[in-house]
Write an enzyme that holds these catalytic residues in place. Structure first.
Site, PDB file in Angstrom:
ATOM      1  N   GLU A 230       0.773  -1.135   0.139  1.00 40.53           N
ATOM      2  CA  GLU A 230      -0.098   0.016  -0.017  1.00 40.53           C
ATOM      3  C   GLU A 230       0.834   1.141   0.063  1.00 40.53           C
ATOM      4  O   GLU A 230       0.607   2.283  -0.467  1.00 40.53           O
ATOM      5  CB  GLU A 230      -0.782  -0.027   1.060  1.00 40.53           C
TER       6      GLU A 230
ATOM      7  N   HIS B 101       7.140 -27.221   1.986  1.00 40.53           N
ATOM      8  CA  HIS B 101       6.070 -28.256   1.358  1.00 40.53           C
ATOM      9  C   HIS B 101       4.886 -27.672   0.386  1.00 40.53           C
ATOM     10  O   HIS B 101       3.987 -28.053   0.173  1.00 40.53           O
ATOM     11  CB  HIS B 101       5.685 -28.832   2.303  1.00 40.53           C
TER      12      HIS B 101
ATOM     13  N   LYS C  40     -13.174   1.178  -4.063  1.00 40.53           N
ATOM     14  CA  LYS C  40     -14.390   1.560  -3.335  1.00 40.53           C
ATOM     15  C   LYS C  40     -15.523   2.251  -3.893  1.00 40.53           C
ATOM     16  O   LYS C  40     -16.588   1.897  -3.682  1.00 40.53           O
ATOM     17  CB  LYS C  40     -13.754   2.454  -2.158  1.00 40.53           C
TER      18      LYS C  40
HETATM   19  O1  F6P Z   1      -8.780   2.869   9.466  1.00 46.06           O
HETATM   20  P1  F6P Z   1      -9.769   2.998   8.504  1.00 46.06           P
HETATM   21  O2  F6P Z   1     -10.143   4.411   7.952  1.00 46.06           O
HETATM   22  O3  F6P Z   1     -11.232   2.224   8.634  1.00 46.06           O
HETATM   23  O4  F6P Z   1      -9.151   2.273   7.166  1.00 46.06           O
HETATM   24  C1  F6P Z   1      -8.831   1.030   7.031  1.00 46.06           C
HETATM   25  C2  F6P Z   1      -7.685   0.816   5.982  1.00 46.06           C
HETATM   26  O5  F6P Z   1      -8.509   1.266   4.655  1.00 46.06           O
HETATM   27  C3  F6P Z   1      -7.579   1.902   3.838  1.00 46.06           C
HETATM   28  O6  F6P Z   1      -7.722   3.321   3.886  1.00 46.06           O
HETATM   29  C4  F6P Z   1      -7.481   1.293   2.404  1.00 46.06           C
HETATM   30  O7  F6P Z   1      -8.868   1.270   2.101  1.00 46.06           O
HETATM   31  C5  F6P Z   1      -6.126   1.441   4.621  1.00 46.06           C
HETATM   32  O8  F6P Z   1      -5.239   2.423   4.002  1.00 46.06           O
HETATM   33  C6  F6P Z   1      -6.383   1.595   6.241  1.00 46.06           C
HETATM   34  O9  F6P Z   1      -5.481   0.999   6.732  1.00 46.06           O
END
Ligand code: F6P
Length: 512
Positions: A312, A341, A444
């Protein structure tokens, strides 16, 4: 001097060492990198001094201050670290000592952590790696209802403290987990709010919910701590104290590693050397994958943890000057010698598209049984590590070996800090922003579009059998997306009939 001794970086006071002899960084390579190295050291100094190291989000990057608040650039920032840390420790003590109790039981015995990505991976790693005598730890880290109920049904509900963690406070998987848990508590006659804690940004949706519903406690999260580097913030510390982990040791391990890898001397800086080894192995373009092989069951989640931290952070389309570079390093792994394995066959003989990172834990407990004359299980583990590493080297596969004395809070803190700092350095070496994640947003958004369409398809479905093309035409929507909506609806609703034809385009769907 042997190549091993020459390519070894070790910190005897910390007990950790890194052996680069199977991915040697020779002087010619180091000289060729000097300009980038100088810049990476300068960038790190600026970052630690409070520069806007995440330019896209216009944010400071402060996870290194968390383990040494004296480094924080202002007294306010220092207070924002020291205050919550003291609060977290007091809260953990009070829960474990039975001063904070659940309404309908004598004491808490379990904690359910709800979060995802950086808001779950760190706490899960710590929970799995460090044995401690506090609460039993459980996690909801997805929006899979089957996974959720499997966990929820195993909980001693009246003795379970729920910790909902989300920096943004708006992540759907976490919100869903919270809503399902709330519903489960309600259906089982247990009040949720008095047993619930929120770890989130001040004023976030989650924060507002927790405040409005009168949850037991809220811990504030700062915007200068990124999710994937938040394990030493309230995100990781709240679950850790509840589990009974000595968080001072975790922080101390990280602080000591930070200190060692703050020195400008390349050859004695383990994090810079690690970043340079990544650069050398991948040609600075992610041309090879990183296979993480910890030879210790307690570190099995470390590969998963590193996957987010590294991928990321480094997986970026644009560099800091706006050029399209599509950077990154793919990370995968499980644990040795189990992997021997599974996929080591390919590593040794197949496509040479990786470099390995072995993690050796020197101490071996439960070592008494001689499984063969003069050899214990621990001897075997060491034998397989050395053997695999040697076999890979013989077939021209590079590797790095990191050794720690044992797995405990302090050494885990060191390992995490080592990789965090290597990521920071590597990002500078290849000129990218390691602290944003614009690519995650696309998925998203598309999920949101699909969910909106799903609602429309559900409402449009009638008793006359129709193909996806027919429903899509009525809704003026994409046929393939409508098809997947229909399959999903039919698979989760027994009153919807799906007739599969020879060709998927001819499948029909209707309400029974
Ligand atoms: O803590 P949040 O805002 O729920 O985000 C969870 C995760 O989602 C992300 O933003 C990626 O979608 C990550 O970087 C982060 O760790």
């Amino acid at each position: 001097m042997s190549l091993y001794a020459q390519q070894l970086v070790r910190y005897p006071e910390l007990g950790i060492s890194l052996d680069f002899s199977k991915l040697p960084l020779d002087d010619a390579f180091l000289s060729s990198m000097q300009g980038r190295i100088d810049r990476a050291f300068a960038d790190m100094k600026a970052l630690e001094s409070g520069a806007i190291a995440n330019p896209d989000e216009k944010r400071m990057v402060g996870h290194y201050w968390l383990r040494n608040s004296a480094l924080a650039p202002t007294p306010e920032l220092k207070a924002a670290i020291d205050g919550p840390l003291a609060d977290v420790k007091a809260f953990g003590r009070d829960v474990l000592d039975g001063k904070i109790t659940p309404p309908r039981a004598e004491q808490y015995s379990a904690a359910l952590v709800i979060g995802i990505g950086g808001s779950a991976l760190g706490p899960e790693l710590v929970a799995d790696a460090i044995p401690a005598a506090g609460l039993d730890m459980f996690f909801l880290d997805n929006t899979d209802p089957d996974g959720m109920y499997k966990v929820l049904e195993s909980l001693p509900l009246e003795e379970t403290l729920v910790v909902v963690i989300s920096k943004s406070g708006g992540t759907p998987e976490t919100r869903n987990g919270m809503l399902v848990a709330q519903d489960f508590f309600k259906k089982n006659g247990v009040e949720f709010a008095p047993q619930a804690v929120a770890v989130t940004g001040v004023g976030s949706k989650l924060d507002k919910t927790a405040e409005a519903e009168g949850w037991l406690k809220r811990f504030p999260m700062e915007d200068w701590v990124g999710g994937r580097t938040s394990v030493m913030s309230v995100v990781g510390l709240v679950p850790a104290v509840l589990q009974g982990v000595d968080v001072d040791e975790l922080l101390e391990g990280a602080r000591l590693m930070d200190e060692k890898t703050r020195q400008d001397c390349v050859k004695c800086n383990a994090a810079m050397k690690l970043a340079l080894a990544w650069y050398k192995a991948t040609n600075g373009k992610g041309e090879k994958d990183m296979v993480v092989l910890p030879y210790k069951d307690a570190l099995v989640l470390f590969s998963k943890y590193l996957q987010q931290l590294i991928m990321e952070s480094l997986g970026k389309r644009l560099d800091l000057d706006g050029n399209e570079v599509c950077q990154g390093i793919s990370v995968y792994g499980n644990k040795g010698s189990t992997d021997q394995h599974a996929y080591v066959q390919q590593l040794r003989d197949g496509v040479n598209n990786f470099f390995a990172t072995f993690i050796e834990v020197r101490e071996c407990s439960a070592d008494a049984v001689e499984v063969e004359a003069g050899a214990t299980c621990g001897d075997f583990l060491q034998g397989f590590l050395r053997g695999t590493r040697q076999a890979l080297a013989e077939s021209g596969r590079s590797s790095i070996t990191i050794s720690i004395p044992e797995v405990n809070a302090k050494t885990l803190g060191m390992l995490i800090a080592l990789f965090e700092r290597a990521v920071s350095f590597y990002a500078s070496l290849v000129n990218i922003n390691a602290y944003h994640q614009p690519g995650v947003e696309a998925g998203k958004k598309a999920a949101g579009t699909f969910l909106a369409l799903l609602g429309k398809v559900r409402a449009a479905l009638g008793s006359t059998p129709e193909t996806a093309a027919q429903v899509a035409a009525r809704l003026d929507a994409d046929q393939e997306a409508v098809y997947h909506c229909l399959v999903h609806i039919a698979s989760s609703d027994s009153s919807v009939k799906w007739v599969q034809a020879a060709c998927a385009d001819e499948d029909t769907f209707c309400k029974a």
